[in-house]
Structure formats: structure tokens, C-alpha cells
Write a protein that holds these residues in place. Sequence first.
Motif, PDB file in Angstrom:
ATOM      1  N   HIS A  24       9.413  79.407  21.418  1.00 37.26           N
ATOM      2  CA  HIS A  24       8.241  80.250  20.622  1.00 37.26           C
ATOM      3  C   HIS A  24       7.262  79.359  20.379  1.00 37.26           C
ATOM      4  CE1 HIS A  24      10.116  83.902  20.677  1.00 37.26           C
ATOM      5  NE2 HIS A  24      11.380  83.443  20.038  1.00 37.26           N
ATOM      6  N   SER A 209      14.359  84.965  26.822  1.00 34.38           N
ATOM      7  CA  SER A 209      13.292  86.074  27.226  1.00 34.38           C
ATOM      8  C   SER A 209      13.710  86.815  28.493  1.00 34.38           C
ATOM      9  CB  SER A 209      12.025  84.815  27.578  1.00 34.38           C
ATOM     10  OG  SER A 209      10.871  85.994  27.893  1.00 34.38           O
ATOM     11  N   ASP A 210      14.627  86.325  29.350  1.00 35.70           N
ATOM     12  CA  ASP A 210      14.705  87.111  30.443  1.00 35.70           C
ATOM     13  C   ASP A 210      15.892  88.287  30.055  1.00 35.70           C
ATOM     14  OD1 ASP A 210      13.249  85.607  32.240  1.00 35.70           O
ATOM     15  OD2 ASP A 210      14.989  84.417  32.792  1.00 35.70           O
ATOM     16  N   ARG A 212      16.008  89.578  27.111  1.00 34.56           N
ATOM     17  CA  ARG A 212      15.137  90.617  26.270  1.00 34.56           C
ATOM     18  C   ARG A 212      14.522  91.379  27.386  1.00 34.56           C
ATOM     19  NH1 ARG A 212      11.888  90.388  20.962  1.00 34.56           N
ATOM     20  NH2 ARG A 212      10.837  92.242  21.196  1.00 34.56           N
ATOM     21  N   GLN A 213      13.811  91.010  28.172  1.00 32.91           N
ATOM     22  CA  GLN A 213      13.097  91.952  29.304  1.00 32.91           C
ATOM     23  C   GLN A 213      13.739  92.831  30.093  1.00 32.91           C
ATOM     24  OE1 GLN A 213       9.856  92.051  29.442  1.00 32.91           O
ATOM     25  NE2 GLN A 213      10.294  93.741  30.904  1.00 32.91           N
ATOM     26  N   GLU A 220       6.501  91.858  23.995  1.00 32.71           N
ATOM     27  CA  GLU A 220       6.989  90.930  22.879  1.00 32.71           C
ATOM     28  C   GLU A 220       6.107  91.345  21.790  1.00 32.71           C
ATOM     29  OE1 GLU A 220       7.353  86.867  23.993  1.00 32.71           O
ATOM     30  OE2 GLU A 220       9.308  87.262  24.609  1.00 32.71           O
TER      31      GLU A 220
END
Length: 230
Positions: A24, A209-210, A212-213, A220
Motif C-alpha cells: 500500500h 491483492s489477487d 482479495r479480488q 478497493e
Amino acid sequence: MRFVIVGAGRVGLRTARVLREEGHEVTLIERAGDRADRAAEQGFTVVAGDGAREEVLVEAGIEDADAVGALTGDLNVNFAACMIADHYGCRTIMRIDEDYREEIYRKYADEVDEVIYPERLGAMGAKNALLGGTIRAIADIAQNLQVVELTITAEAPVRGYTISELQLPADATLLAFGKRDGELGIPSPDESLEEGDRLVVLADFAVLSDVRQILVGEPERRAAVEGGVR
């Protein structure tokens, strides 16, 4: 995601490190010269100034931030920063120390998305509050590994799939599964994934991140703004 953290003391700086390790973008605001210098030496973008002032928050990028963490030891500064951040559409996280009376806590809790006690929660708790409600860190296993709990949303690409049909990145492993409001347990291959279901995953920071997607599916910024109660 992009975060502005007010306060580069122990709580603010540790929270910034955890967020940066996950990829982040973090900007710190600090008015004390020694703390600002220490954060800058660790590679952070630092804005020198009072986080209770709108122009300082704007300089730090509040207009494009997903969330603002007001993590100084000064309650007045934290509250002012959160009120300004709310005006700009950011999720707001305010630190309050445990020596404040319960009625003071309740008063401020109605005005911000989340109030945290860093003495209890530490940097991981502050990070969870900043990220919002669809992903929650449970434990850091190693420098690059974390156990997270994610909640299936209506936008999740895997909604309606079964556990056996779920394909996570190579560096992510499903550890537990629970239906909405149910207990977590060993996932069953035939269990279907529906909105509100929870999955606990061990994942490398590089693929969070992947993951989460796949399991959350929502943008986001929306997740960060809607994760708290307004």
C-alpha cells in the motif's frame, strides 16, 4: 490502496510499516522534527505539519486517499483530522487512549468510522481498521506471510462456486471456512460460496491483492469507504 497517517510516533510508524509491506501507499504527517526525520530515513513520504489543519492534510494527499488514520497521542488533533478526512470522503480511523472515560469514547465513536485503542490492538489492529470490513488480518506468520479472513461479497467472482471449484494463487492456501454467522471449520469440497461467507487464507503478501479480488471482488476504495459505519 492509499493511506494518510497522522502521527509518526510508535503507533503511526509501525502501522505505516505494516501497510507498506503489503504494497500500500502511505504518507505520514508529523509535526515533531525528530519523528518526521526518522520516518523519512525509513523511506516514507512525510509532510511536516499539524495534522489537524486542512491544508496539511491536502498536501499529504487526502483528496486521493482511501482512508486516514489519526494515530497521534492528542485526541483533539485526531478528531479534527478525522472530521476533515470525512469531508473528503475518506474512511476515518481515530486513536483514543484507554484513560479516557467511556462516555467520551462513545461520543467520538459516533463521529468516525472506527475508534481504536492501540494499547490493545497494536499496529495490526490499526491496519485492519484502515482496510475496512471485507478483509481482516489475523496473524503475521513471517515477514512475507499473513493469515487473513475475507468475507464474500455480492461482487465476488467466485460467488456461487463450490470450495472444490475455488482456485487461489499458488502462494495462497485456504485454511478454514464458515457460513454467514456460522463457526469457522475445515472447508468441505461441496460447500457453496455465498455472500457473507468467510474464508481464512494463508497468503504471501505479494498475492494478497489477487486473493482479495477473487474472494471479495469489489473496488478497493469502495470497500474501504463502506467497511465502516457512517
